[in-house]
Design an enzyme around this catalytic site. Sequence first.
Site, mmCIF file in Angstrom:
data_model
loop_
_atom_site.group_PDB
_atom_site.id
_atom_site.type_symbol
_atom_site.label_atom_id
_atom_site.label_comp_id
_atom_site.label_asym_id
_atom_site.label_seq_id
_atom_site.Cartn_x
_atom_site.Cartn_y
_atom_site.Cartn_z
ATOM 1 N N ARG A 84 16.068 -7.963 -6.328
ATOM 2 C CA ARG A 84 14.744 -7.370 -6.242
ATOM 3 C C ARG A 84 14.211 -7.204 -7.661
ATOM 4 O O ARG A 84 14.902 -6.670 -8.528
ATOM 5 C CB ARG A 84 14.905 -5.982 -5.602
ATOM 6 C CG ARG A 84 13.639 -5.242 -5.323
ATOM 7 C CD ARG A 84 13.970 -3.961 -4.557
ATOM 8 N NE ARG A 84 12.806 -3.515 -3.825
ATOM 9 C CZ ARG A 84 11.842 -2.788 -4.339
ATOM 10 N NH1 ARG A 84 11.908 -2.420 -5.604
ATOM 11 N NH2 ARG A 84 10.805 -2.433 -3.602
ATOM 12 N N GLY A 102 -9.598 16.527 -27.786
ATOM 13 C CA GLY A 102 -9.458 16.262 -29.221
ATOM 14 C C GLY A 102 -8.274 16.969 -29.838
ATOM 15 O O GLY A 102 -8.157 17.049 -31.053
ATOM 16 N N GLU A 153 -2.522 14.802 -28.402
ATOM 17 C CA GLU A 153 -2.773 13.369 -28.276
ATOM 18 C C GLU A 153 -1.980 12.482 -29.236
ATOM 19 O O GLU A 153 -1.522 11.407 -28.851
ATOM 20 C CB GLU A 153 -4.274 13.104 -28.466
ATOM 21 C CG GLU A 153 -5.103 13.677 -27.338
ATOM 22 C CD GLU A 153 -6.582 13.677 -27.643
ATOM 23 O OE1 GLU A 153 -7.311 12.893 -27.023
ATOM 24 O OE2 GLU A 153 -6.998 14.456 -28.508
HETATM 25 C C1 LIG Z 1 5.097 4.711 -0.549
HETATM 26 C C2 LIG Z 1 5.781 3.665 0.266
HETATM 27 C C3 LIG Z 1 6.502 2.687 -0.380
HETATM 28 C C4 LIG Z 1 7.127 1.692 0.361
HETATM 29 N N1 LIG Z 1 7.874 0.757 -0.297
HETATM 30 C C5 LIG Z 1 8.505 -0.191 0.420
HETATM 31 C C6 LIG Z 1 9.299 -1.181 -0.229
HETATM 32 O O1 LIG Z 1 9.418 -1.198 -1.448
HETATM 33 N N2 LIG Z 1 9.921 -2.101 0.552
HETATM 34 C C7 LIG Z 1 9.800 -2.109 1.906
HETATM 35 O O2 LIG Z 1 10.391 -2.944 2.553
HETATM 36 N N3 LIG Z 1 9.067 -1.190 2.541
HETATM 37 C C8 LIG Z 1 8.403 -0.253 1.833
HETATM 38 N N4 LIG Z 1 7.645 0.681 2.486
HETATM 39 C C9 LIG Z 1 7.427 0.539 3.929
HETATM 40 C C10 LIG Z 1 8.259 1.497 4.737
HETATM 41 O O3 LIG Z 1 9.557 1.037 4.823
HETATM 42 C C11 LIG Z 1 7.606 1.575 6.091
HETATM 43 O O4 LIG Z 1 6.389 2.289 5.925
HETATM 44 C C12 LIG Z 1 8.422 2.282 7.132
HETATM 45 O O5 LIG Z 1 9.664 1.727 7.306
HETATM 46 C C13 LIG Z 1 7.672 2.219 8.451
HETATM 47 O O6 LIG Z 1 8.357 2.960 9.413
HETATM 48 P P1 LIG Z 1 7.632 4.090 10.252
HETATM 49 O O7 LIG Z 1 8.613 4.609 11.187
HETATM 50 O O8 LIG Z 1 6.989 5.065 9.390
HETATM 51 O O9 LIG Z 1 6.546 3.196 10.977
HETATM 52 P P2 LIG Z 1 5.183 3.644 11.599
HETATM 53 O O10 LIG Z 1 4.206 3.836 10.516
HETATM 54 O O11 LIG Z 1 5.359 4.752 12.538
HETATM 55 O O12 LIG Z 1 4.828 2.340 12.416
HETATM 56 C C14 LIG Z 1 4.433 1.155 11.789
HETATM 57 C C15 LIG Z 1 3.815 0.226 12.817
HETATM 58 O O13 LIG Z 1 4.828 -0.314 13.618
HETATM 59 C C16 LIG Z 1 4.675 0.080 14.969
HETATM 60 N N5 LIG Z 1 6.007 0.395 15.432
HETATM 61 C C17 LIG Z 1 6.876 1.253 14.861
HETATM 62 N N6 LIG Z 1 8.048 1.188 15.512
HETATM 63 C C18 LIG Z 1 7.914 0.285 16.476
HETATM 64 C C19 LIG Z 1 8.777 -0.229 17.488
HETATM 65 N N7 LIG Z 1 10.041 0.190 17.591
HETATM 66 N N8 LIG Z 1 8.310 -1.158 18.319
HETATM 67 C C20 LIG Z 1 7.037 -1.591 18.230
HETATM 68 N N9 LIG Z 1 6.173 -1.150 17.315
HETATM 69 C C21 LIG Z 1 6.610 -0.233 16.455
HETATM 70 C C22 LIG Z 1 3.705 1.215 14.978
HETATM 71 O O14 LIG Z 1 2.932 1.222 16.132
HETATM 72 C C23 LIG Z 1 2.853 0.904 13.757
HETATM 73 O O15 LIG Z 1 1.867 0.002 14.084
HETATM 74 C C24 LIG Z 1 7.003 1.679 1.775
HETATM 75 C C25 LIG Z 1 6.259 2.671 2.419
HETATM 76 C C26 LIG Z 1 5.654 3.654 1.684
HETATM 77 C C27 LIG Z 1 4.822 4.688 2.384
#
Ligand SMILES: Cc1cc2nc3c(=O)[nH]c(=O)nc-3n(C[C@H](O)[C@H](O)[C@H](O)COP(=O)(O)OP(=O)(O)OC[C@H]3O[C@@H](n4cnc5c(N)ncnc54)[C@H](O)[C@@H]3O)c2cc1C
Length: 1361
Positions: free
Chosen positions: A446, A1112, A1289
């Site tokens: 990565r 400043g 600064e």
């Molecule tokens: C600040 C930040 C940094 C991030 N950095 C990275 C990174 O570096 N690398 C990386 O890979 N990811 C990254 N992510 C992504 C992160 O991994 C995902 O936001 C997280 O895993 C989503 O999971 P959730 O449960 O919150 O999904 P949700 O937000 O609840 O759902 C996401 C979507 O998927 C749908 N969904 C969820 N579960 C299911 C299911 N089982 N079946 C069908 N539909 C479903 C929901 O309806 C929605 O549309 C980052 C996220 C944030 C906020």
Amino acid sequence: MGEKKVTEEKEEAMKIKKTSLVFAVNGERFDLDLSSVDPSTTLIDFLRNKTPFKSVKLGCGEGGCGACVVLLSKYDPLLDKVDDYTVSSCLTLLCSIDGCSITTSEGLGNSRAGFHAIHERIAGFHATQCGFCTPGMTVSMYSALLNADKSSHDPPSNGSSNLTAAEAEKAVSGNLCRCTGYRPLVDACKSFAKDVDIEDLGFNSFCKKGENRDDVLKKLPCYDHTLSSTFPEFLKKEVKMDMSVDDSRKYRWSSPGSISELQGLLQVDNGVSVKLVAGNTSTGYYKEEKEKKYERFIDIRRLPELSVVRRDEKGVELGAAVTISKAIEVLREKESVSMLAKMATHMEKIATRFVRNTGTLGGNIMIAQRKQFPSDLTTILVAARATVKIMRISSNVQEQFTLEEFLQQPPLEAKSLLVSLMIPSWRPLKNGSSSSDTHLLFETYRAAPRPLGNALAFLNAAFSAEVSLNESRDGVVVNDCLLAFGAYGTKHAHRARKVEDYLVGKVISDEVLMEAIGLLKDEIVPDKGTLNPGYKSSLAVTFLFEFFGSLTTNGLLNGCKENGFESLKREAMLSSAQQIVETQEHSPVGKGIVKAGAKLQASGEAVYVDDIPSPKDCLYGAFIYSTMPLARIKSIRFKENRVPEGVLGIITYKDIPKGGQNVGTKGFFTSALLFAEEITHCAGEVIAFLVADSQKLADIEVNLVVIDYDTEGLEPPILSVEEAVEKSSFFEIPPFLKGKPVGDITKGMSEAEHKILGSKISLGSQYFFYMETQTALAVPDEDNCMLVYSSTQAPEYVHRTIAGALGVPENNVRVITRRVGGGFGGKVMKSMPVAAACALAATKMQRPVRTYVTRKTDMITTGGRHPMKITYSVGFKSNGKVTALDLELLLDAGMSEDISPLMPSGIQGALMKYDWGALSYDVKVCKTNTVSRTAVRAPGDVQGTYIAEAIIEKVASYLSIDVDEVRKVNLHAYESLKLFYDKKAGESTEYTLPQLWEKLEEFSGFSQRRKVVDMFNASSKWRKRGISRVPAVYGVSSRLTPGRVSVLSDGSVVVEVPGIEIGQGLWTKVKQMAAFSLGLIQCSTTSDELLEKIRVIQADTLSLVQGSVTGGSTSSEASSEAVRICCDGLVERLLPVKTALVEKTGGPVTWDSLISQAYMQSVNMSVSNTYSPDFYNTQYLNYGVAASEVEVNILTGETTILRTDIIYDCGKSLNPAVDLGQIEGAFVQGLGFFMLEEYLMNSDGLIVTDSTWTYKIPTVDTIPRQFNVEILNSGHHKNRVLSSKASGEPPLLLASSVHCAVRAAVKEANKQIQTWSDNQQGVDLSFDLPVPATMPVVKELCGLDVVEKYLDWKIKQRKNI
Ligand SMILES: Cc1cc2nc3c(=O)[nH]c(=O)nc-3n(C[C@H](O)[C@H](O)[C@H](O)COP(=O)(O)OP(=O)(O)OC[C@H]3O[C@@H](n4cnc5c(N)ncnc54)[C@H](O)[C@@H]3O)c2cc1C
Ligand code: FES
Ligand code: FES
């Protein structure tokens, strides 16, 4: 038997259905009728608007900053166990916390109940400045302590925790802080660690260096883990009930407990817009999702199939609702399976801990599958040959696919479910071979702007391979391999199948690798429009090379690493040292006392503008800005021409009342518009202000506003400085600010032995990234008056602007500012239109109006630093001594003047740190159709420093001599300093730079370390080091500053100053000065005791006029001086009272008795006075030097700052703890400018790096691993405030040392590449390193094809032999 019965009883109890949402916040019970809750409400919305708990701050709303972090505790009634973890409350939905307990920073402790040990240690380690990030930091630390102690059977009992120092360092790795530079925060957290070396902890108020460990531990505020109860008993009882609601179809939020229940919900709701939610964290990225109006939300986390965690010989099955954090834990449990452990390590770099704690595997895979999110997870899972189980809810059909197949399918329909994923056990793939010669390899890769995460990858990859020794045992043959790449600007994780096919059966050799790389470059091609496509492709090559490169001579299997990758691992923990002199002469001035209000900031009780409760009938605004650079505004309307419910109107320039002007800033030069009128002059210009019932509504509905533009008959916009020159579009610079030539340039050039002519460099912008965005609250008052709370560094100018806009006398307006959550110059001019818009809307609506600007709008409308293009010619001698410098600068000021006319002199001020012999200097301040640029911490000076160093580096390269020698030979002697700086140079004894330069040599072990760097570079192929030391000179001057000191009847003291507490410790220094000065009365109450009686209060423009601006770097000392003068006046009035009292009582007089006597005698106990500095005598120069050593990974372009040493002359520091914080914080902000922060515009001039996703400020993993600071006490300085000097600064400029060190390292890389080249001349060693030197920039300069060059060279070498 008995056990079974208990379980049955528990299960029975859990079947009772519920109709409301019950949870606890800081032990307080909340019970909300589910039918009354809007399911899109986030936890932060609720906490900040419906509870008194305001410690939870909104910094981004994207999961990217950590200001909103809270502790979420969940009780498992079956196991009778509480799980505690951090979550970002800006992404967590309120309904999803049913049955949970929330703890915020003020819940851990507060001023009434007593502060928590974390609050006290944060204060004592001087780890807070503006304080806006601090409550989030506190909760992150608390969670780390809590979980460390939970997992231990034997927690320490001495007030520390079971946390390790390494864990402590990671505890705040996802939280952003723009002020402190992180080092003190890490120290505060590390102070709890069981294995901490007390000597390693930085300057603090608890102990001194060298003290015995046990004594120190006793002095640290005690942390008692046994007192930690995060889950109230009453809630445990409620959790025993079934968490699913009574007839969930009645509610907009449901949480089905079985697939059949889910099916029921989805079938009945046919046609209704439904959202399945798990952690909801994806709305941090897909912000439009927050705005969509779903009729129903279905929380899928209670479905048992989605929570499965199963391990057997077939592999590991993980339910889709398993969080990333949980998955990491599960994969780690099988440490013996290296593939799983490596996947876990990679997953730790996804987002931040507080996102991983709720973000699920399924959520991640689904956004990757449906929306092409640049996921890490899918790449590593594809490489692990994972499969997924899908359920089509409508047909109740379950299907299984490989993840790779699934990703390529059309987006999964909304009502289908990802049930689980399976990581199959890893076995030899070919021929069932399991001989000892066969090895299974798995690696993940990565490259991202931040090593520990919270940054999307430029590219990620994961490879698995089965290899064995070939028959003749002199090579490694690939039996099978799988090469997955992702996040590089492709739809989904992609397998490089052609490369895989090619490699299978091949014995790995340089030739084979070269061939494979050729194929790879055709396969890993970022989609059109992707940023840095060449860099991303080269990363793919890099990772392939790293994976197979060790096998070229079967090295890996023999335990040796042929191609020199052994050092590509991350190194040691953070460390630091501080050398600080505390002085007693003016005590408590000179002592490193704890910052005023630090504990309140940590607990979150400190009140910022948005924490002021909304007055009755308050309305909320959101800015509407232009997206066109130059266009006529034909109309402003809503989509479908329908005003959304809850919107009360759109305020434009037409709403300016009679007598008022359309003025948004009244600053130093000409004023600027509040709203664009008929024509918009830049993308990002504010056109109007939408007013709605709530901030959430205003922020959402503003996206429904449509502006119709028309460009007919208008000239094309000016979008570059070159176009501005062509059209002579410039702002006037008053002659006295133009900057001045020094010496005779023609003569200087004629003395030169060498010349570089017409060389060009350029610089981009930088955004402030204060954690608290722009905000104001305007409250109409009687008789057409307006009270405005503004987060500003310039209340007086805000005041004038509002009066001008409303057309009222200035005595109708009152502006109050208590504290500001970070300013960095961005809350001088740019705060004015925000306050003015609120005041105008409040006037029109005759209701209070407030706004808290979203991070995106803030980034788009505020502008930031001035980008510029520089052309220079320089003449110099063979020893590097410059004889003449001719500079032409084109500054992009944007569409309005702002502070731009001040820039030329600022740039020149820092540029003249070297003796250029003669200097000619021409600056044009270009007026372009881009957003107006403004002051950002060290405006002009940071650019001046960069220009100076770029020229010095160029001269050294030209002459092929040591750049440090060139610096040294060009440092000023006092005579040349006087020539360049005139009166500012002060006395010769004040010119401490040469002394600092020499001192740094010793302090940093500079010469010795240069040798070590050389040795390292000679032996390391893929990592190169550079070390560089640079000086900084920074001129400041003081302004007229009023003050007032009043003593109340009980002896307590109130101090008013115009200087705003923006985190720089102004209040603290002012308090110290007041205590010292009042102490001169010499009663029996000591100055230190007096300190406790003093309160600095908020700035109020009707109470103290002529407050000017905080900026400043001199506001702290000027405010202190104003207070000193006031105190002198008080002392003068009190002296006769004291003398009489002493005569009468014959004994010592306490302060309180003195004051009560004075009150009895009706002495006027309030003095206001003004510090009116003589302009010329109060201008002075600040000096500092820094040496930085970096290590550059040639293969990825990643820079690690190994060590920075700073020596900074603070004169006699008013408060060395505060100054230390300023030095470190400014340096790290400078680091952001030089290394990380890209503030980019599109072709229309609209800023596109407008979020925490695209704009990367430094985090704890990007600061120097070793960070040493010495504050030089340079003794007496005539004309200074108690001999002190500024620190706000100037130290920012010292971050250029990192940039220069990177340049040195890249040069080393290029020298090496030269040796691999046929054409020895082909490599440019005199390159310019752009700012910021991001990973792609560095890699590009090291050569995107460095791997190919290396292999090619090796192959040729072998053939020659
Ligand atoms: C600040 C930040 C940094 C991030 N950095 C990275 C990174 O570096 N690398 C990386 O890979 N990811 C990254 N992510 C992504 C992160 O991994 C995902 O936001 C997280 O895993 C989503 O999971 P959730 O449960 O919150 O999904 P949700 O937000 O609840 O759902 C996401 C979507 O998927 C749908 N969904 C969820 N579960 C299911 C299911 N089982 N079946 C069908 N539909 C479903 C929901 O309806 C929605 O549309 C980052 C996220 C944030 C906020
Ligand atoms: S406000 Fe929630 S992470 Fe920034
Ligand atoms: S103290 Fe951390 S952002 Fe200001």
